[in-house]
Scaffold this active site. Structure first.
Site, PDB file in Angstrom:
ATOM      1  N   ASP A  46      64.231 108.992  56.227  1.00  0.00           N
ATOM      2  CA  ASP A  46      64.892 108.020  57.095  1.00  0.00           C
ATOM      3  C   ASP A  46      64.489 108.279  58.551  1.00  0.00           C
ATOM      4  O   ASP A  46      64.874 109.291  59.133  1.00  0.00           O
ATOM      5  CB  ASP A  46      66.405 108.170  56.933  1.00  0.00           C
ATOM      6  CG  ASP A  46      67.186 106.983  57.459  1.00  0.00           C
ATOM      7  OD1 ASP A  46      66.596 106.143  58.159  1.00  0.00           O
ATOM      8  OD2 ASP A  46      68.389 106.900  57.167  1.00  0.00           O
ATOM      9  N   ASP A  47      63.682 107.391  59.117  1.00  0.00           N
ATOM     10  CA  ASP A  47      63.219 107.506  60.507  1.00  0.00           C
ATOM     11  C   ASP A  47      62.209 108.642  60.698  1.00  0.00           C
ATOM     12  O   ASP A  47      62.164 109.258  61.765  1.00  0.00           O
ATOM     13  CB  ASP A  47      64.385 107.727  61.481  1.00  0.00           C
ATOM     14  CG  ASP A  47      65.332 106.545  61.566  1.00  0.00           C
ATOM     15  OD1 ASP A  47      65.121 105.558  60.859  1.00  0.00           O
ATOM     16  OD2 ASP A  47      66.302 106.635  62.352  1.00  0.00           O
ATOM     17  N   CYS A  86      66.080 100.357  58.686  1.00  0.00           N
ATOM     18  CA  CYS A  86      66.478 100.854  57.366  1.00  0.00           C
ATOM     19  C   CYS A  86      66.704  99.770  56.317  1.00  0.00           C
ATOM     20  O   CYS A  86      66.002  99.692  55.309  1.00  0.00           O
ATOM     21  CB  CYS A  86      67.763 101.681  57.488  1.00  0.00           C
ATOM     22  SG  CYS A  86      67.766 102.906  58.794  1.00  0.00           S
ATOM     23  N   HIS A 156      73.033 101.709  52.122  1.00  0.00           N
ATOM     24  CA  HIS A 156      72.813 100.844  53.284  1.00  0.00           C
ATOM     25  C   HIS A 156      72.418  99.421  52.913  1.00  0.00           C
ATOM     26  O   HIS A 156      71.682  98.752  53.640  1.00  0.00           O
ATOM     27  CB  HIS A 156      71.770 101.460  54.220  1.00  0.00           C
ATOM     28  CG  HIS A 156      71.968 101.071  55.654  1.00  0.00           C
ATOM     29  ND1 HIS A 156      71.039 101.328  56.640  1.00  0.00           N
ATOM     30  CD2 HIS A 156      72.995 100.421  56.285  1.00  0.00           C
ATOM     31  CE1 HIS A 156      71.478 100.879  57.791  1.00  0.00           C
ATOM     32  NE2 HIS A 156      72.663 100.321  57.611  1.00  0.00           N
ATOM     33  N   ASP A 300      61.234 105.054  55.631  1.00  0.00           N
ATOM     34  CA  ASP A 300      61.682 103.657  55.678  1.00  0.00           C
ATOM     35  C   ASP A 300      61.260 102.928  56.944  1.00  0.00           C
ATOM     36  O   ASP A 300      61.290 101.700  57.003  1.00  0.00           O
ATOM     37  CB  ASP A 300      63.201 103.571  55.503  1.00  0.00           C
ATOM     38  CG  ASP A 300      63.969 104.238  56.640  1.00  0.00           C
ATOM     39  OD1 ASP A 300      63.361 104.982  57.437  1.00  0.00           O
ATOM     40  OD2 ASP A 300      65.198 104.024  56.713  1.00  0.00           O
ATOM     41  N   ASN A 301      60.857 103.665  57.967  1.00  0.00           N
ATOM     42  CA  ASN A 301      60.328 103.083  59.210  1.00  0.00           C
ATOM     43  C   ASN A 301      59.835 104.222  60.076  1.00  0.00           C
ATOM     44  O   ASN A 301      59.967 105.402  59.706  1.00  0.00           O
ATOM     45  CB  ASN A 301      61.385 102.256  59.952  1.00  0.00           C
ATOM     46  CG  ASN A 301      62.732 102.927  60.087  1.00  0.00           C
ATOM     47  OD1 ASN A 301      63.699 102.533  59.426  1.00  0.00           O
ATOM     48  ND2 ASN A 301      62.816 103.953  60.924  1.00  0.00           N
TER      49      ASN A 301
END
Length: 462
Positions: A46-47, A86, A156, A300-301
């Site tokens: 995540d990130d 996300c 999420h 995710d990014n």
């Protein structure tokens, strides 16, 4: 590193085994084909930035588990999250389709179930902000095909019970329901309890990253090998709040200090996640599953300012390369040669197609996938599919749009009445420093028309 264009003879021999639909026969009610199909483990950070992993050139974070995974499989160098945030990327992964088709999920759902742009706000008002069950997920497809399924980590995709992971085909689900949570107190910034197990609030002592790892390992340990399984491990790391494994205090994080942190803490968080990934890989080995398990790792990014997106420009939330081009590693023993590297432009939803093919099933006829079977292309050494990649992200009165076709990438950003446009040649200028907009007007016009056509095609009906 062995490049993709080597080992051609090996890949040609493997092609007949990998080509759809013969690699894995469809599931039958008596389970006769169960053991021939691979287990699937999808690990999502995540990130995490492109340059935050050792095998992607990171100089200050030790990631031995991910580095080893890369030596045992294929490392993607032109891999894209479907969005710079996300929720939309997770939507694309689970549905196999551009997230724009769903409606309301082009932006991360706000803490406490908040809509952040007009469609999302409208859906929130009717309690419809989330991933509808009608948008059949790959977990549901795999479950219907005989797989055991589990989510260990971040969801999420909707706070409402009707959007629960259990409604989308997961037999088990453990983790935070929203976008982020205090790593020790397991609450969102305003104090809302965030940790859920099988749809119910649950209290656990421990560091969030470790709890997610433990849930993933336990699911693997519970498998017998008689039935294939799908494990979606979605870490919250290294998303805010910035808390290393030794940073526990009696005081939970609040909105005032939620985003405070340092690169040093970020490093500790990523290294703890890498340790957790090693535990998952060891569990597969210990149970004898490793040789028949497809393992996929991605982010995710892109990262924010505490991360490292080098050599690219931009950050999470933007459609410059640093916001969407992320690390991705795939290991599939006896299917993908070890030490392979590919620069094929790939979206996360392409893996949805590969996963469903590997499991011997197919998407619903009324919801065809938008991605390609990227792993089959690599296995059979096919030329890369020529296609444009599209992106759109909305938040408030700001809209980012982008399209990449070949080496050219066009970006359109509008905030209120202000408009910015960019055109880059990613082969010559991967850091997107040289705007070609005025010197290549015909390319800009052509790519802009592609975007307009795509937006019409993916228009949602909710």
């Amino acid at each position: 590193m062995i490049k993709e264009n080597s080992r051609r003879h090996f890949l040609r021999q493997a092609a007949c085994l990998a080509a759809w639909p013969f690699a894995y026969p469809l599931y039958t009610a008596n389970g006769s084909n169960q053991q021939s199909r691979p287990n699937i483990v999808f690990i999502l950070a995540d990130d995490l930035g492109y340059g935050d992993v050792g095998c992607y050139g990171c100089p200050d974070i030790d990631t031995p588990a991910l580095d080893r995974l890369a030596t045992e499989g294929v490392r993607f160098t032109s891999f894209y999250a479907n969005a710079p945030e996300c929720t939309p990327t997770r939507t694309a992964l689970l549905t196999g389709r551009y997230q724009q088709r769903v409606g309301g999920l082009e932006c991360a759902i706000g803490i406490g179930n908040v809509g952040r742009y007009d469609d999302a706000i409208r859906l929130r008002e009717t309690h419809d902000l989330g991933l509808p069950v009608e948008e059949t997920s790959i977990a549901r497809m795999l479950k219907d095909a005989g797989y055991r399924t589990a989510l260990a980590g971040k969801w999420h995709l909707g706070y409402e019970p009707k959007f629960s992971p259990l409604k989308h085909g997961f037999d088990r689900a453990f983790g935070p329901i929203g976008g982020s949570a205090d790593y020790f107190h397991h609450t969102e910034p305003e104090g809302l309890h965030a940790l859920y197990e099988n749809g119910e609030p649950v209290h656990r002592d421990g560091y969030m990253t470790d709890l997610i790892t433990n849930a993933a390992v336990q699911f693997i340990e519970d498998q017998t090998g008689k039935t294939p399984f799908f494990l979606y491990t979605a870490y919250t790391c290294p998303h805010t709040p910035y808390q290393g494994p030794n940073d526990q205090t009696d005081t939970r994080k609040t909105p005032e200090n939620w985003n405070q942190g340092t690169r040093e803490t970020f490093i500790e968080m990523v290294e703890r996640m890498d340790t957790g990934i090693d535990s998952i890989l060891q569990a597969l080995e210990r149970k004898g599953f490793a040789d028949n398990t497809l393992v996929i790792f991605a982010s995710d990014n892109g990262a924010n300012q505490h991360g490292r997106n080098a050599p690219f420009s931009g950050y999470k939330g933007q459609l410059f390369e640093g916001g969407v081009r992320v690390p991705c590693i795939v290991r599939w023993p006896k299917k993908i040669p070890a030490g392979t590297e590919t620069n094929r432009p790939t979206l996360i939803m392409d893996f949805s197609t590969s996963i469903i093919r590997a499991a011997g099933t197919a998407p619903p006829k009324d919801r065809p996938f938008d991605g390609i079977d990227i792993l089959n292309e690599i296995q059979t050494n096919q030329p890369p599919t020529k296609r444009p990649l599209f992106f759109r992200k909305r938040r408030g009165d700001e809209t980012w749009k982008a399209v990449r076709e070949g080496n050219l990438k066009y970006i359109h950003r509008q905030k209120g009445s202000e408009i910015e446009e960019y055109l880059f040649d990613l082969k010559q200028d991967p850091a997107e420093k040289n705007n070609l907009l005025t010197s290549h007007p015909q390319d800009k016009e052509r790519l802009e028309k592609l975007l307009v056509k795509w937006e019409k095609d993916v228009r949602h009906t909710r």
